[in-house]
Write a protein that holds these residues in place. Structure first.
Motif, short mmCIF file in Angstrom:
data_model
loop_
_atom_site.label_atom_id
_atom_site.label_comp_id
_atom_site.label_asym_id
_atom_site.label_seq_id
_atom_site.Cartn_x
_atom_site.Cartn_y
_atom_site.Cartn_z
N LEU A 134 14.45 -73.20 -11.50
CA LEU A 134 14.14 -74.46 -12.15
C LEU A 134 14.97 -74.65 -13.41
O LEU A 134 15.23 -73.70 -14.15
CB LEU A 134 12.66 -74.52 -12.50
N THR A 135 15.36 -75.90 -13.66
CA THR A 135 16.01 -76.21 -14.93
C THR A 135 14.95 -76.23 -16.03
O THR A 135 13.76 -76.42 -15.78
CB THR A 135 16.70 -77.59 -14.86
N GLY A 136 15.39 -76.03 -17.27
CA GLY A 136 14.47 -76.07 -18.39
C GLY A 136 13.52 -74.90 -18.46
O GLY A 136 12.50 -74.95 -19.16
N THR A 137 13.82 -73.82 -17.74
CA THR A 137 12.95 -72.64 -17.73
C THR A 137 13.79 -71.39 -17.96
O THR A 137 15.01 -71.43 -17.98
CB THR A 137 12.22 -72.51 -16.39
N MET A 138 13.12 -70.26 -18.12
CA MET A 138 13.81 -69.00 -18.32
C MET A 138 14.14 -68.39 -16.96
O MET A 138 13.25 -68.03 -16.18
CB MET A 138 12.94 -68.04 -19.14
N ARG A 139 15.43 -68.26 -16.70
CA ARG A 139 15.88 -67.73 -15.41
C ARG A 139 16.34 -66.28 -15.55
O ARG A 139 16.62 -65.81 -16.66
CB ARG A 139 16.98 -68.62 -14.85
N VAL A 140 16.42 -65.58 -14.42
CA VAL A 140 16.85 -64.18 -14.42
C VAL A 140 18.02 -64.01 -13.47
O VAL A 140 18.16 -64.75 -12.48
CB VAL A 140 15.70 -63.23 -14.01
N ASN A 162 13.07 -67.50 -11.32
CA ASN A 162 12.47 -67.87 -12.61
C ASN A 162 11.54 -66.78 -13.11
O ASN A 162 10.68 -66.29 -12.37
CB ASN A 162 11.66 -69.16 -12.47
N TYR A 163 11.73 -66.39 -14.37
CA TYR A 163 10.83 -65.44 -15.01
C TYR A 163 9.51 -66.15 -15.29
O TYR A 163 9.47 -67.24 -15.85
CB TYR A 163 11.45 -64.94 -16.31
N VAL A 164 8.41 -65.50 -14.92
CA VAL A 164 7.09 -66.11 -15.01
C VAL A 164 6.47 -65.94 -16.40
O VAL A 164 5.54 -66.65 -16.75
CB VAL A 164 6.19 -65.55 -13.89
N GLY A 165 6.98 -64.99 -17.20
CA GLY A 165 6.44 -64.82 -18.54
C GLY A 165 5.59 -63.59 -18.74
O GLY A 165 5.01 -63.40 -19.81
N ASP A 212 7.88 -60.10 -7.10
CA ASP A 212 7.92 -61.46 -6.60
C ASP A 212 6.56 -62.15 -6.71
O ASP A 212 5.54 -61.61 -6.28
CB ASP A 212 8.38 -61.46 -5.13
N VAL A 213 6.57 -63.31 -7.31
CA VAL A 213 5.37 -64.15 -7.43
C VAL A 213 5.67 -65.47 -6.75
O VAL A 213 6.69 -66.11 -7.04
CB VAL A 213 5.01 -64.39 -8.92
N LYS A 214 4.81 -65.87 -5.85
CA LYS A 214 5.03 -67.12 -5.13
C LYS A 214 4.83 -68.32 -6.06
O LYS A 214 4.11 -68.25 -7.05
CB LYS A 214 4.08 -67.23 -3.93
N SER A 215 5.47 -69.43 -5.71
CA SER A 215 5.44 -70.60 -6.59
C SER A 215 4.04 -71.11 -6.86
O SER A 215 3.76 -71.63 -7.95
CB SER A 215 6.29 -71.72 -5.97
N ASP A 216 3.14 -70.96 -5.88
CA ASP A 216 1.78 -71.48 -6.08
C ASP A 216 0.87 -70.48 -6.79
O ASP A 216 -0.32 -70.71 -6.94
CB ASP A 216 1.16 -71.90 -4.75
N TRP A 218 1.54 -69.34 -9.99
CA TRP A 218 1.73 -69.37 -11.43
C TRP A 218 2.07 -70.78 -11.89
O TRP A 218 2.50 -71.62 -11.12
CB TRP A 218 2.85 -68.41 -11.85
N ALA A 219 1.87 -71.00 -13.18
CA ALA A 219 2.30 -72.23 -13.83
C ALA A 219 2.42 -71.97 -15.32
O ALA A 219 1.54 -71.34 -15.92
CB ALA A 219 1.32 -73.37 -13.57
N GLU A 220 3.52 -72.40 -15.91
CA GLU A 220 3.70 -72.36 -17.36
C GLU A 220 3.45 -73.77 -17.89
O GLU A 220 4.05 -74.72 -17.42
CB GLU A 220 5.10 -71.91 -17.73
N ILE A 221 2.56 -73.88 -18.86
CA ILE A 221 2.12 -75.20 -19.31
C ILE A 221 2.84 -75.57 -20.59
O ILE A 221 2.48 -75.14 -21.69
CB ILE A 221 0.60 -75.25 -19.49
#
Length: 235
Positions: A134-140, A162-165, A212-216, A218-221
């Motif tokens: 994703l753009t605007g996020t922390m990538r690895v 994308n790094y989940v945090g 690996d974490v699936k897209s559904d 996690w969410a960064e708010i």
């Protein structure tokens, strides 16, 4: 004695999410009737992590009331001027002598993701969504030599995900992370940097694994759209 410790980064103002938070820290956002920080504390406890430290700044008293005696709070007064490299470096002693997790306070993840964070830990585990860039996020990005780079500077096309945090580290790896961020702070660099900016150097000394974490899961708010997405996924 080595045991599991968690450090939650909750000092920031969260200005981009002001329309949701009404000035409160983002970790106090409620999803399905529960604040992000309470959900995470419960998830950690179910995984045997009861030594939890929360680094606070903005509206620290409100976080203190929510947390109660479930964690130890540490106030970081310079939260308006610096990003979390300095926040964590100021509290680098917390990273020493234990297996440690470092967690962003504005991220919500599934119970399974928190459990997976500790699996097969031999250096550093990073929760990564390998299905998105994703753009605007922390990538690895993993380099050919095995090292790992992290940050917004990595083009989506060049990223592995994308790094989940959330990360976990053995006591040895956590100490190396502490050393690296303290050096950066002492040099006066990185007042606007994330602590993950040192991962490229740290990953030359310890193995770094992507969990690996699936897209559904996690969410960064960061804003209103993220909040609606989190509600969709977790309510």
């Amino acid at each position: 004695m080595t045991y599991r410790r968690a450090i939650l980064l909750c000092a920031g103002r969260g200005t981009r999410a002001r329309d949701i938070t009404e000035g409160q820290p983002k970790c106090l956002i409620r999803i399905n009737g529960e604040t992000l920080i309470s959900r995470l504390l419960n998830q950690l406890a179910r995984n045997g992590v009861t030594d939890v430290h929360v680094i606070v700044g903005h509206e620290a008293d409100k976080i203190a009331r929510e947390v109660g005696d479930r964690a130890t709070l540490h106030y970081y007064p310079d939260f308006e001027r610096t990003n979390n490299l300095w926040t964590l470096a100021t509290h680098a002693h917390l990273l020493r002598d234990h297996e440690c997790a470092v967690l962003f306070g504005d991220v919500i993840v599934s119970d399974q993701a928190v459990a997976d964070l500790w699996e097969g830990l031999s250096g550093i585990n990073l929760l990564v969504d390998l299905s998105t860039r994703l753009t605007g996020t922390m990538r690895v990005r993993r380099a050919v030599d095995g090292g790992v780079d992290m940050g917004n500077h990595i083009a989506p096309a060049d990223a592995d995900g994308n790094y989940v945090g959330f990360l976990s580290a053995t006591s040895t790896a956590a100490a190396l992370l502490a050393d690296a961020i303290v050096v950066e702070m002492a040099a006066g660099r990185g007042t606007d940097a994330y602590f993950t900016s040192v991962m490229a150097d740290v990953s030359t000394a310890v193995p770094v694994s992507f969990v690996d974490v699936k897209s559904d899961e996690w969410a960064e708010i960061d804003d209103g759209d993220d909040y609606l997405l989190a509600k969709e996924r977790f309510e």
